[in-house]
Design an enzyme around this catalytic site. Structure first.
Site, PDB file in Angstrom:
ATOM      1  N   ILE A   1       0.824  -1.054   0.041  1.00  0.00           N
ATOM      2  CA  ILE A   1      -0.063   0.009  -0.128  1.00  0.00           C
ATOM      3  C   ILE A   1       1.000   1.336   0.145  1.00  0.00           C
ATOM      4  O   ILE A   1       1.816   1.309   0.917  1.00  0.00           O
ATOM      5  CB  ILE A   1      -0.935  -0.032   1.235  1.00  0.00           C
ATOM      6  CG1 ILE A   1      -1.717  -1.316   1.451  1.00  0.00           C
ATOM      7  CG2 ILE A   1      -1.899   1.107   1.102  1.00  0.00           C
ATOM      8  CD1 ILE A   1      -2.566  -1.739   0.239  1.00  0.00           C
ATOM      9  N   CYS A   2       0.592   2.109  -0.952  1.00  0.00           N
ATOM     10  CA  CYS A   2       1.221   3.274  -1.063  1.00  0.00           C
ATOM     11  C   CYS A   2       2.919   3.118  -1.120  1.00  0.00           C
ATOM     12  O   CYS A   2       3.659   2.545  -1.997  1.00  0.00           O
ATOM     13  CB  CYS A   2       0.917   4.277   0.149  1.00  0.00           C
ATOM     14  SG  CYS A   2       1.439   6.054   0.064  1.00  0.00           S
TER      15      CYS A   2
END
Length: 328
Positions: free
Chosen positions: A112-113
Site C-alpha cells: 500500500i502506497c
C-alpha cells in the site's frame, strides 16, 4: 510463491506493520475485507510486525499485533503497509528481512502506497511493474532501476504481486482483490456499503502537484524555462524557443534531454497542463482556461487532459474545484 492450501473462503489476510506506519494504509484496506466478511467472505484478518511488538502509527495510536511476521502461518494474502519513514529514512533491515521471509510463503503479496519501497528493498519487485504514491514515483524509479514504475496507475498487478498508489488507492486495490476472490456482485455490495466507486475514474496524475524540475545549470535553458512558466500562452514551439535562446532547435532539444530528461514540447505541455489545473481550481471556465494556459482551444485542452489525467477539464473541475456540495 506457494499455491493456496485453503480455498478462498477463510483466506488469511496479514497486514505487515512497523513503527511509523500510516494508519489509513492499515485501516482502509482492512475495512474493505471486514465489510466483505459481513457479506459472507470469511477473511481471517491479522496484524504482524517484524519483531512481534506493538507499533506506533502515524497518528500516534499504538497498534497491537498478533506476533512476529516470521511466526505467521501460511498466509493467503500479505499486505505490506506504507509510511513516510520508508522514504525519508529508508527501509529498516528487520522489515526487509521479514518480507523476504514471508514472501515465498504467501499466495499473494500486496503493498500500500510507500510500502512498495519495502517490497523493492526486499528484492521482490525486481524485473516487475509497480506503482507508488505519485509524489515518490520518480524516487522509487531512481532507487530501483530494475523496477518498471508506472506513476499514473492507481494499482498494478504483476503476477501475484500487487502495488498501489496513495492511501485511498489501497482501498481500491482491496476491493479489486475481493472481486477476484468472490466476484463482482459481492464486491459491488461492499463498495455500496463503504460509499466508494467500483472503479475510480482517472489515474493518480489528476492528484499530482505542479511540475518541479531541478534548476538547470545552463543559463540559456534557465531563461527558456522561466519564460514558459511566466507566459504559457505565448508561442512556445521548439523553433520559436530555440530562436529566443539563440541556439538551433537541435541544440535546444539536446539541452532539454541532458538536463531535464524530456523534450521542449513535452515540457511546454506539462507547464500548460499545470497552469490549466490551477485556473480550473480557482473557478475559471474551460474556454478561458484553454486560452490563458496556451492550449488555443477547449478541444485541444480536453485531449491533453484526457490523455494525461484520464479526465476532461469539466470532470477535473467538478472533482477538485471545492469540497462544498449543494445539499438542497
Amino acid at each position: 510463491m506457494l499455491a493456496p492450501e485453503v480455498g478462498i473462503m477463510g483466506a488469511s489476510v496479514v497486514f505487515v506493520v512497523f513503527d511509523g506506519v500510516k494508519m489509513l494504509d492499515v485501516t482502509g484496506p482492512a475495512e474493505v475485507f471486514a465489510e466483505a466478511n459481513l457479506c459472507g467472505a470469511g477473511y481471517a484478518i491479522g496484524y504482524r510486525s517484524p519483531s512481534g511488538a506493538p507499533v506506533e502509527t502515524s497518528v500516534g495510536i499504538r497498534l497491537p499485533v498478533d506476533g512476529p511476521v516470521a511466526a505467521t502461518p501460511e498466509p493467503d494474502l500479505v499486505v505490506v503497509c506504507g509510511g513516510d519513514a520508508l522514504v525519508e529514512r529508508g527501509v529498516p533491515a528487520e522489515l526487509t528481512g521479514a518480507i523476504r521471509e514471508i514472501a515465498p510463503r504467501a499466495r499473494r503479496l500486496v503493498s500500500i502506497c510507500t510500502g512498495s519501497f519495502a517490497l523493492a528493498a526486499a528484492g521482490v519487485l525486481s524485473g516487475r511493474r509497480a506503482t507508488t504514491h505519485w509524489r515518490h514515483a520518480a524516487r522509487l524509479a531512481r532507487a530501483y532501476p530494475d523496477v518498471q514504475v508506472l506513476p499514473d496507475a492507481l494499482f498494478v498487478r504483476d503476477g501475484e504481486i500487487f502495488t498501489s498508489a496513495g492511501v485511498s488507492a489501497g482501498i481500491d486495490l482491496a476491493l479489486a482483490l475481493v472481486e477476484d476472490d468472490h466476484g463482482p456482485d459481492l464486491a459491488r455490495t461492499v463498495a455500496r456499503g463503504l460509499v466508494m466507486f467500483m472503479q475510480r475514474p482517472g489515474g493518480q496524475s489528476q492528484f499530482s502537484a505542479p511540475l518541479r524540475v531541478p534548476r538547470p545549470s545552463t543559463p540559456t535553458l534557465r531563461e527558456v524555462l522561466d519564460l514558459v512558466s511566466a507566459q504559457p500562452a505565448l508561442d512556445h514551439s521548439a523553433s520559436t524557443l530555440a530562436s529566443r535562446a539563440g541556439v538551433s532547435a537541435r541544440h535546444l532539444a539536446r539541452m532539454f534531454a541532458s538536463e531535464l530528461d524530456t523534450t521542449p514540447a513535452k515540457y511546454v505541455e506539462q507547464v500548460r497542463l499545470d497552469h490549466a489545473k490551477a485556473l480550473l481550481d480557482a473557478g475559471h471556465g474551460v474556454a478561458e482556461t484553454a486560452r490563458r494556459a496556451g492550449f488555443g482551444s477547449s478541444e485541444t485542452m480536453r485531449r491533453v487532459f484526457v490523455a494525461r489525467l484520464g479526465a476532461s477539464p469539466s470532470q477535473y473541475r467538478a472533482r477538485f474545484g471545492s469540497t462544498r456540495t449543494d445539499v438542497s
